[in-house]
Write a protein that holds these residues in place. Structure first.
Motif: not given
Length: 341
Positions: A143-147, A151-153, A177-184, A224-227
């Motif tokens: 995935a492009p974000a790991k921390t 995930m907010k950026q 509420l947390g500013g996470f950059d999620f596309k649902m 570690g394939e799924l985190i």
């Protein structure tokens, strides 16, 4: 006859009457269930944690229910459990021949989306919960974000079933509420489908019950394939001590309270539920059977072999948790409604 003797005789008569009434109730329940089927209705397809726990109940509860009914599973998938729950409340038999195992978000849907949650949990009766259900947010390795900060950026594609499911609502809370950059991306039929989509690289992050993850994806999580990166609940699961709760990654105090309200269903967990107006003696017999089942040595050994978490809560206690959620202050409820749209 002196006063003490009279009191003793009176007490003995009362005790005898109580034992007789109890015996009649037991006999009545036994006569009712003998030779009958008892159905456990699910709102999800086979293969997830709802199915795992229901099949354990079907396998072991029978011997503790008076009359020893044959227990069968009925899967009615649709709308992340909403379709089955509405049918169960409005149309299922109320005589104790059909019980259910529905999402822990049942109370929240009733409060937050009454036009969809067409039921009243306060009119139904919890039989008991096999285990709390913390939701695990799991990220694919590439995935492009790991921390949490990343995930907010950096945008992550989040797979979900429907807007009434926790697979949508929990990530939506973090987005608002947390500013996470999620596309649902919703529309998957259930957790098995959107997890498969993540494994194929179609989506980056999905959320599902940790009870299920620990059974179905032990090896890829260990490798570690799924985190696991986040969890939803009121307390960290003992198997995920270093994975933060959703409310721990937001700073605003009211946002924390809203997330805690939304996560409170985790304490209800995988719970058996009886319909409205079930006769009191049959409800009590089912609750007693549940309590005996979760203490059964063979049941516990089988659950361990199948990697199912067992941390039971009695039906009365689960009912109290549900009532506490129903009594949440209106401003917190409104905040959750707004955030999960």
């Amino acid at each position: 006859m002196n006063t003490n003797t009279k009191k003793g005789l009176f007490g003995a008569v009362i005790a005898l009457l109580a034992m007789t009434a109890q015996g009649h109730a037991q006999s009545s329940v036994e006569q009712f269930y003998k030779g009958r089927n008892l159905t456990i209705m699910l709102g999800h397809p086979p293969g997830g944690s709802y199915d795992f726990y229901a099949r354990m109940a079907a396998e072991f509860m029978r011997k503790y229910i008076p009359g020893n009914p044959n227990i069968i599973i009925e899967n009615r998938p649709g709308g992340a459990g909403v379709v089955a729950a509405a049918f169960f409340y409005a149309q299922s038999p109320r005589d104790g021949t059909v019980i259910s195992l529905f999402p822990e978000t049942l109370v929240h849907t009733q409060i937050l989306e009454p036009e969809i949650g067409r039921w009243k949990v306060q009119e139904m009766s919890y039989i008991g919960s096999f285990a709390p259900v913390n939701t695990g947010f799991v990220l694919r390795k590439g995935a492009p974000a790991k921390t949490i900060e990343e995930m907010k950026q950096k945008q992550l594609i989040v797979g979900c079933s429907g807007v009434n499911s926790q697979s949508y609502q929990y990530p939506a809370l973090l987005k608002v509420l947390g500013g996470f950059d999620f596309k649902m991306v919703c529309g998957y039929k259930g957790s098995a489908e959107y997890i498969h989509a993540m494994e194929q690289g179609e989506v980056d992050l999905v959320s599902s019950a940790w009870n299920s993850w620990r059974v179905t994806h032990t090896a890829p999580i260990a490798s570690g394939e799924l985190i696991p990166v986040l969890q939803a609940g009121l307390r960290r699961n003992k198997e995920l001590p270093n994975v933060p709760l959703m409310q721990e990654v937001v700073s605003d105090p009211k946002a924390k309270r809203i997330i805690e309200f939304a996560s409170a269903g985790a304490a209800i967990g995988r719970a058996l539920l009886a319909p409205p107006q079930i006769p009191a003696d049959r409800l009590q017999a089912l609750r007693d059977a549940f309590d005996k089942t979760v203490r059964d040595k063979e049941f516990l050994e089988t659950a361990q072999k199948r990697k199912l978490e067992i941390d039971p809560t009695s039906g009365a206690e689960v009912q109290k948790i549900a009532n506490d959620i129903l009594n949440t202050p209106p401003d917190i409820v409104e905040g959750a409604k707004t955030s999960m749209k």
